[in-house]
Motif scaffolding. Structure first.
Motif, PDB file in Angstrom:
ATOM      1  N   TYR A 116     -53.843  46.514 -37.405  1.00 50.58           N
ATOM      2  CA  TYR A 116     -52.267  46.686 -37.905  1.00 50.58           C
ATOM      3  C   TYR A 116     -51.826  45.940 -38.897  1.00 50.58           C
ATOM      4  O   TYR A 116     -51.230  46.183 -39.842  1.00 50.58           O
ATOM      5  N   GLY A 117     -52.443  44.707 -39.102  1.00 48.77           N
ATOM      6  CA  GLY A 117     -51.961  43.763 -40.060  1.00 48.77           C
ATOM      7  C   GLY A 117     -52.650  44.227 -41.356  1.00 48.77           C
ATOM      8  O   GLY A 117     -51.870  44.332 -42.509  1.00 48.77           O
ATOM      9  N   VAL A 118     -53.883  44.746 -41.308  1.00 47.42           N
ATOM     10  CA  VAL A 118     -54.432  45.291 -42.705  1.00 47.42           C
ATOM     11  C   VAL A 118     -53.668  46.465 -43.138  1.00 47.42           C
ATOM     12  O   VAL A 118     -53.650  46.664 -44.292  1.00 47.42           O
ATOM     13  N   THR A 119     -53.284  47.357 -42.170  1.00 48.67           N
ATOM     14  CA  THR A 119     -52.434  48.471 -42.630  1.00 48.67           C
ATOM     15  C   THR A 119     -51.196  48.110 -43.112  1.00 48.67           C
ATOM     16  O   THR A 119     -50.859  48.675 -44.143  1.00 48.67           O
ATOM     17  N   ALA A 120     -50.603  47.165 -42.756  1.00 51.50           N
ATOM     18  CA  ALA A 120     -49.370  46.647 -43.285  1.00 51.50           C
ATOM     19  C   ALA A 120     -49.706  46.134 -44.604  1.00 51.50           C
ATOM     20  O   ALA A 120     -48.887  46.039 -45.551  1.00 51.50           O
ATOM     21  N   GLU A 150     -47.333  52.697 -49.845  1.00 50.73           N
ATOM     22  CA  GLU A 150     -46.965  52.781 -48.352  1.00 50.73           C
ATOM     23  C   GLU A 150     -47.358  54.065 -47.831  1.00 50.73           C
ATOM     24  O   GLU A 150     -47.951  53.920 -46.780  1.00 50.73           O
ATOM     25  N   LEU A 151     -47.224  55.170 -48.485  1.00 48.63           N
ATOM     26  CA  LEU A 151     -47.480  56.423 -47.957  1.00 48.63           C
ATOM     27  C   LEU A 151     -49.138  56.633 -47.843  1.00 48.63           C
ATOM     28  O   LEU A 151     -49.593  57.252 -46.851  1.00 48.63           O
ATOM     29  N   ARG A 152     -49.946  56.041 -48.902  1.00 41.33           N
ATOM     30  CA  ARG A 152     -51.310  56.153 -48.844  1.00 41.33           C
ATOM     31  C   ARG A 152     -51.968  55.355 -47.897  1.00 41.33           C
ATOM     32  O   ARG A 152     -52.802  55.667 -47.133  1.00 41.33           O
ATOM     33  N   ALA A 153     -51.168  54.123 -47.573  1.00 38.93           N
ATOM     34  CA  ALA A 153     -51.740  53.278 -46.455  1.00 38.93           C
ATOM     35  C   ALA A 153     -51.441  54.100 -45.168  1.00 38.93           C
ATOM     36  O   ALA A 153     -52.256  53.823 -44.410  1.00 38.93           O
ATOM     37  N   GLU A 154     -50.545  54.860 -44.991  1.00 38.45           N
ATOM     38  CA  GLU A 154     -50.243  55.432 -43.701  1.00 38.45           C
ATOM     39  C   GLU A 154     -51.507  56.600 -43.474  1.00 38.45           C
ATOM     40  O   GLU A 154     -51.838  56.832 -42.503  1.00 38.45           O
ATOM     41  N   GLY A 155     -51.694  57.018 -44.621  1.00 37.39           N
ATOM     42  CA  GLY A 155     -52.532  58.372 -44.643  1.00 37.39           C
ATOM     43  C   GLY A 155     -53.860  57.633 -44.078  1.00 37.39           C
ATOM     44  O   GLY A 155     -54.568  58.071 -43.257  1.00 37.39           O
ATOM     45  N   HIS A 156     -54.355  56.719 -44.839  1.00 40.79           N
ATOM     46  CA  HIS A 156     -55.645  56.039 -44.493  1.00 40.79           C
ATOM     47  C   HIS A 156     -55.597  55.264 -43.097  1.00 40.79           C
ATOM     48  O   HIS A 156     -56.646  55.524 -42.351  1.00 40.79           O
ATOM     49  N   SER A 157     -54.413  55.153 -42.437  1.00 37.22           N
ATOM     50  CA  SER A 157     -54.314  54.529 -41.026  1.00 37.22           C
ATOM     51  C   SER A 157     -54.584  55.812 -40.106  1.00 37.22           C
ATOM     52  O   SER A 157     -55.037  55.664 -38.926  1.00 37.22           O
ATOM     53  N   ARG A 158     -54.123  57.077 -40.460  1.00 36.66           N
ATOM     54  CA  ARG A 158     -54.315  58.000 -39.880  1.00 36.66           C
ATOM     55  C   ARG A 158     -55.602  58.532 -39.567  1.00 36.66           C
ATOM     56  O   ARG A 158     -55.860  58.864 -38.396  1.00 36.66           O
ATOM     57  N   ILE A 159     -56.472  58.096 -40.766  1.00 39.71           N
ATOM     58  CA  ILE A 159     -57.857  58.539 -40.282  1.00 39.71           C
ATOM     59  C   ILE A 159     -58.704  57.484 -39.733  1.00 39.71           C
ATOM     60  O   ILE A 159     -59.572  57.639 -39.104  1.00 39.71           O
ATOM     61  N   THR A 160     -58.315  56.261 -39.885  1.00 35.77           N
ATOM     62  CA  THR A 160     -58.888  54.866 -39.362  1.00 35.77           C
ATOM     63  C   THR A 160     -58.663  54.511 -37.817  1.00 35.77           C
ATOM     64  O   THR A 160     -59.510  54.359 -37.166  1.00 35.77           O
ATOM     65  N   SER A 161     -57.305  54.927 -37.480  1.00 34.60           N
ATOM     66  CA  SER A 161     -56.871  54.433 -36.315  1.00 34.60           C
ATOM     67  C   SER A 161     -57.906  55.107 -34.960  1.00 34.60           C
ATOM     68  O   SER A 161     -57.974  54.623 -33.969  1.00 34.60           O
ATOM     69  N   PRO A 162     -58.342  56.464 -35.361  1.00 32.20           N
ATOM     70  CA  PRO A 162     -59.184  56.868 -33.996  1.00 32.20           C
ATOM     71  C   PRO A 162     -60.543  56.390 -34.252  1.00 32.20           C
ATOM     72  O   PRO A 162     -61.273  56.370 -33.094  1.00 32.20           O
ATOM     73  N   LEU A 163     -61.002  55.878 -35.296  1.00 33.13           N
ATOM     74  CA  LEU A 163     -62.291  55.112 -35.147  1.00 33.13           C
ATOM     75  C   LEU A 163     -62.321  53.921 -34.163  1.00 33.13           C
ATOM     76  O   LEU A 163     -63.556  53.229 -33.985  1.00 33.13           O
ATOM     77  N   TYR A 164     -61.207  53.511 -33.798  1.00 32.68           N
ATOM     78  CA  TYR A 164     -61.018  52.200 -32.728  1.00 32.68           C
ATOM     79  C   TYR A 164     -61.606  52.680 -31.433  1.00 32.68           C
ATOM     80  O   TYR A 164     -61.995  51.844 -30.540  1.00 32.68           O
ATOM     81  N   ALA A 165     -61.701  53.994 -31.409  1.00 30.41           N
ATOM     82  CA  ALA A 165     -62.310  54.456 -29.989  1.00 30.41           C
ATOM     83  C   ALA A 165     -63.822  53.990 -29.982  1.00 30.41           C
ATOM     84  O   ALA A 165     -64.308  53.906 -29.052  1.00 30.41           O
ATOM     85  N   LEU A 166     -64.467  54.360 -30.993  1.00 33.88           N
ATOM     86  CA  LEU A 166     -65.840  53.878 -31.345  1.00 33.88           C
ATOM     87  C   LEU A 166     -66.185  52.375 -31.041  1.00 33.88           C
ATOM     88  O   LEU A 166     -67.140  51.985 -30.277  1.00 33.88           O
ATOM     89  N   ALA A 167     -65.257  51.607 -31.432  1.00 33.83           N
ATOM     90  CA  ALA A 167     -65.246  50.262 -31.273  1.00 33.83           C
ATOM     91  C   ALA A 167     -64.828  49.838 -29.945  1.00 33.83           C
ATOM     92  O   ALA A 167     -65.607  48.942 -29.396  1.00 33.83           O
ATOM     93  N   ALA A 168     -64.154  50.381 -29.059  1.00 31.05           N
ATOM     94  CA  ALA A 168     -63.937  50.035 -27.762  1.00 31.05           C
ATOM     95  C   ALA A 168     -64.812  50.394 -26.928  1.00 31.05           C
ATOM     96  O   ALA A 168     -65.254  49.609 -26.016  1.00 31.05           O
ATOM     97  N   MET A 169     -65.479  51.679 -27.255  1.00 33.73           N
ATOM     98  CA  MET A 169     -66.633  52.037 -26.227  1.00 33.73           C
ATOM     99  C   MET A 169     -67.860  50.984 -26.401  1.00 33.73           C
ATOM    100  O   MET A 169     -68.612  50.587 -25.685  1.00 33.73           O
ATOM    101  N   ALA A 170     -68.245  50.607 -27.770  1.00 33.93           N
ATOM    102  CA  ALA A 170     -69.100  49.796 -28.179  1.00 33.93           C
ATOM    103  C   ALA A 170     -69.134  48.462 -27.517  1.00 33.93           C
ATOM    104  O   ALA A 170     -69.959  47.708 -26.877  1.00 33.93           O
TER     105      ALA A 170
END
Length: 393
Positions: free
Chosen positions: A339-343, A284-304
């Protein structure tokens, strides 16, 4: 054309292109900043209403309430940045397309990649800001908020003092204060202590909470103490100054308890046995760590997606409501699935790869759809239909 004149024309063209890109960057950035500020204001207002109970129930100051509210801002930013980027980009691009400014820019010789470069720069800046927020600012702010909340929860002055009321504390302690001054001075104090063996009371004209040798104390002035001895004799004495130790009423076993969202990346990816035991399992801790890195990447998807919604088709006099609705629906589904993938990654470690693939694949597909729709489509049946028509004409 002489070489010198050609070079001057090329330099003028480059400077013209740069001015256009700066103009587009300003036109897109202002609505994005406004949208993010509006969402942040709504989030802070919600947080301030939640923190209002600190003033009502715990007797804390407005400064403490404001501090806790602002400390919640980094965690809010990680959520609202992609949304604000998406909303602001849609607003600006819709206006530019409706007023045919984009058409004029393309007609001046600006290519598609050059036209969307300012949007890409803005999305990259939002992604970098999101990474700074999730990896540095958020854990720091959450640590500070937990520390402040722990101090409030264990503050005896806040627990034992309520102006004009008898407050029951731990270990048979009851405190009454008639008035609390702005500087923390307590007026007309009454303390009642029943430890199961004896009953002791103190009264004082004034008192103040403090610390002596690291131990919380109550310093009383101009008061008296009454207590019955074992023989039933009333013991009474008055004092000008007396210090009452509050150490027996503090719970020394209390400590700050953190959540995965409060930890730094080094703690998430290399947790100590204590963190695994007290906070969450290692997966669970590692999933949270990867989520911290990947959540800002959704800004790229939002602009695209915003670019695809507005530029992914021809000019429309009736507006772009249908395209915007589709893009908004895709972005909403994408974020919910994220969010579902993170969980799910907390239970299946291999799914952490999907946390990276989901926003990057959505960005690539949106850009592919954007440039695919811009290209003219040639049908193989058109030459055949044209031949048949010419024969029967």
């Amino acid at each position: 054309m002489p070489p010198k004149a050609a070079a001057c024309n090329r330099a003028r063209t480059v400077r013209f292109m740069t001015l256009i890109q700066r103009y587009l960057l300003r036109q897109i950035a202002l609505p994005v900043v406004a949208a993010c500020a509006a969402l942040a204001g709504i989030g802070l207002l919600s947080q301030s209403l939640d923190q209002l109970q600190l003033i009502v129930e715990r007797g804390q100051s407005l400064g403490v309430m404001a501090k806790l509210t602002l400390l919640a801002l980094p965690q809010l930013l990680s959520v609202i940045l992609p949304i604000g980027l998406f909303v602001g980009a849609l607003i600006s691009l819709t206006r530019l397309q409706r007023e045919q400014e984009l058409t004029a820019i393309f007609a001046s010789g600006v290519g598609r990649w050059s036209a969307i470069l300012p949007a890409g720069v803005l999305a990259g800046a939002a992604t970098a800001l999101g990474l700074l927020t999730t990896l540095v600012l958020q854990p720091w702010a959450q640590h500070e908020a937990r520390q402040q909340a722990f101090e409030i929860r264990t503050d005896l002055a806040a627990l034992l003092v309520e102006e004009g009321s008898f407050v029951q504390g731990p270990e048979g302690l009851t405190v009454y204060v008639q008035k609390v001054e702005q500087n923390g001075l307590l007026k007309n104090l009454f303390v009642y202590l029943d430890n199961g063996k004896t009953v002791t009371t103190w009264d004082a004209d004034e008192a103040r909470f403090g610390h002596a040798d690291g131990v919380p104390v109550l310093r009383m002035g101009h008061g008296s103490m009454q207590r019955y001895s074992k023989n039933g004799v009333l013991e009474y004495f008055s004092f000008d100054s007396n210090t009452f130790s509050l150490a027996p009423f503090t719970q020394s076993d209390q400590r700050i308890r953190y959540k995965p969202s409060d930890l730094f990346p080094s703690e998430l990816f290399n947790p100590s046995p204590g963190l695994i035991k007290d906070v969450a399992p290692q997966n669970e801790l590692r999933a949270e760590g990867h989520s911290r890195i990947t959540s800002p990447l959704y800004a790229l998807a939002a602009m695209a997606l915003a670019l695809t919604a507005i530029l992914g088709g021809g000019y429309s006099r009736t507006g772009y409501s249908a395209r915007i609705a589709k893009a908004a629906g895709v972005f909403l589904v994408l974020r919910v699935v994220g969010y579902g993938v993170t969980a799910a990654s907390a239970w299946n470690g291999w799914m952490n790869i999907l946390q990276y693939l989901l926003p990057l694949a959505a960005t690539a597909l949106a850009l592919w759809a954007l440039f695919r729709q811009l290209k003219p489509r040639h049908s193989r049946l058109r030459p055949l239909i044209r031949t048949v028509r010419s024969k029967f004409a």
